[in-house]
Design a protein around this motif. Structure first.
Motif, PDB file in Angstrom:
ATOM      1  N   LYS A 232      -4.868  -2.462   7.134  1.00 30.90           N
ATOM      2  CA  LYS A 232      -5.227  -2.054   6.032  1.00 30.90           C
ATOM      3  C   LYS A 232      -3.973  -1.595   4.983  1.00 30.90           C
ATOM      4  CE  LYS A 232      -7.053   2.142   4.721  1.00 30.90           C
ATOM      5  NZ  LYS A 232      -7.896   3.283   4.895  1.00 30.90           N
ATOM      6  N   TYR A 233      -2.980  -0.883   5.273  1.00 34.48           N
ATOM      7  CA  TYR A 233      -1.992  -0.533   4.831  1.00 34.48           C
ATOM      8  C   TYR A 233      -0.987  -1.513   4.409  1.00 34.48           C
ATOM      9  CZ  TYR A 233      -3.248   4.477   5.358  1.00 34.48           C
ATOM     10  OH  TYR A 233      -3.785   5.745   5.468  1.00 34.48           O
ATOM     11  N   THR A 234      -1.030  -2.440   5.106  1.00 36.53           N
ATOM     12  CA  THR A 234      -0.281  -3.774   4.672  1.00 36.53           C
ATOM     13  C   THR A 234      -0.886  -4.467   3.562  1.00 36.53           C
ATOM     14  OG1 THR A 234       0.587  -3.985   7.172  1.00 36.53           O
ATOM     15  CG2 THR A 234       0.857  -5.764   5.761  1.00 36.53           C
ATOM     16  N   ASP A 235      -2.253  -4.809   3.852  1.00 33.00           N
ATOM     17  CA  ASP A 235      -2.761  -5.364   2.493  1.00 33.00           C
ATOM     18  C   ASP A 235      -2.493  -4.752   1.437  1.00 33.00           C
ATOM     19  OD1 ASP A 235      -3.486  -7.390   4.537  1.00 33.00           O
ATOM     20  OD2 ASP A 235      -5.635  -6.734   5.035  1.00 33.00           O
ATOM     21  N   GLN A 236      -2.783  -3.502   1.355  1.00 34.88           N
ATOM     22  CA  GLN A 236      -2.635  -2.617   0.244  1.00 34.88           C
ATOM     23  C   GLN A 236      -1.317  -2.582  -0.343  1.00 34.88           C
ATOM     24  OE1 GLN A 236      -3.650   1.610   1.247  1.00 34.88           O
ATOM     25  NE2 GLN A 236      -3.580   2.285  -1.053  1.00 34.88           N
ATOM     26  N   ALA A 237      -0.259  -2.788   0.429  1.00 37.13           N
ATOM     27  CA  ALA A 237       1.066  -2.914  -0.213  1.00 37.13           C
ATOM     28  C   ALA A 237       1.412  -4.068  -0.858  1.00 37.13           C
ATOM     29  CB  ALA A 237       2.078  -2.457   1.094  1.00 37.13           C
ATOM     30  N   LYS A 238       0.424  -5.230  -0.185  1.00 38.15           N
ATOM     31  CA  LYS A 238       0.719  -6.539  -0.720  1.00 38.15           C
ATOM     32  C   LYS A 238       0.193  -6.712  -2.007  1.00 38.15           C
ATOM     33  CE  LYS A 238       1.272  -9.155   3.764  1.00 38.15           C
ATOM     34  NZ  LYS A 238       0.669 -10.183   4.368  1.00 38.15           N
ATOM     35  N   ARG A 239      -1.091  -6.168  -2.077  1.00 39.10           N
ATOM     36  CA  ARG A 239      -1.655  -6.136  -3.442  1.00 39.10           C
ATOM     37  C   ARG A 239      -0.890  -5.166  -4.609  1.00 39.10           C
ATOM     38  NH1 ARG A 239      -6.247  -4.964  -0.409  1.00 39.10           N
ATOM     39  NH2 ARG A 239      -6.395  -2.636  -0.984  1.00 39.10           N
ATOM     40  N   TYR A 240      -0.511  -4.040  -4.270  1.00 35.72           N
ATOM     41  CA  TYR A 240       0.499  -3.335  -5.044  1.00 35.72           C
ATOM     42  C   TYR A 240       1.847  -3.967  -5.565  1.00 35.72           C
ATOM     43  CZ  TYR A 240       2.859   0.587  -6.961  1.00 35.72           C
ATOM     44  OH  TYR A 240       3.686   1.445  -7.688  1.00 35.72           O
ATOM     45  N   ALA A 241       2.219  -4.625  -4.436  1.00 35.29           N
ATOM     46  CA  ALA A 241       3.660  -5.453  -4.880  1.00 35.29           C
ATOM     47  C   ALA A 241       3.357  -6.804  -5.483  1.00 35.29           C
ATOM     48  CB  ALA A 241       4.230  -5.809  -3.573  1.00 35.29           C
ATOM     49  N   SER A 242       2.227  -7.334  -5.806  1.00 37.20           N
ATOM     50  CA  SER A 242       1.779  -8.332  -6.500  1.00 37.20           C
ATOM     51  C   SER A 242       1.690  -8.048  -7.793  1.00 37.20           C
ATOM     52  CB  SER A 242       0.581  -9.064  -6.014  1.00 37.20           C
ATOM     53  OG  SER A 242      -0.464  -8.349  -6.039  1.00 37.20           O
ATOM     54  N   ASP A 243       1.656  -6.597  -8.369  1.00 39.55           N
ATOM     55  CA  ASP A 243       1.435  -6.449  -9.824  1.00 39.55           C
ATOM     56  C   ASP A 243       2.573  -6.529 -10.279  1.00 39.55           C
ATOM     57  OD1 ASP A 243       0.672  -5.416 -12.182  1.00 39.55           O
ATOM     58  OD2 ASP A 243      -0.189  -3.321 -11.403  1.00 39.55           O
TER      59      ASP A 243
END
Length: 50
Positions: free
Chosen positions: A19-30
Motif C-alpha cells: 500500500k505504501y509503495t503504491d502510494q509513493a509511486k503515485r506521489y512520485a509520478s506527479d
C-alpha cells in the motif's frame, strides 16, 4: 535473527508495505511533487563541499 534489510524486504512484501509503495509511486509520478523532492535533495544533499 533477521537483519534490518530482511525486515524491510518482508515489510515491503506485506499488504501494508505494498500500500505504501503504491502510494509513493503515485506521489512520485506527479511533476510538482517530483520537483519538490529534487529541490530538497539539492538543498540538503547536493551542496556539500569536501
Amino acid at each position: 535473527m533477521p537483519g534490518l534489510f530482511q525486515k524491510v524486504q518482508d515489510f515491503l512484501k506485506s499488504p501494508q508495505g505494498r500500500k505504501y509503495t503504491d502510494q509513493a509511486k503515485r506521489y512520485a509520478s506527479d511533476p510538482k511533487n517530483r520537483q519538490k523532492a529534487q529541490d530538497l535533495f539539492k538543498r540538503f544533499g547536493g551542496g556539500r563541499k569536501h
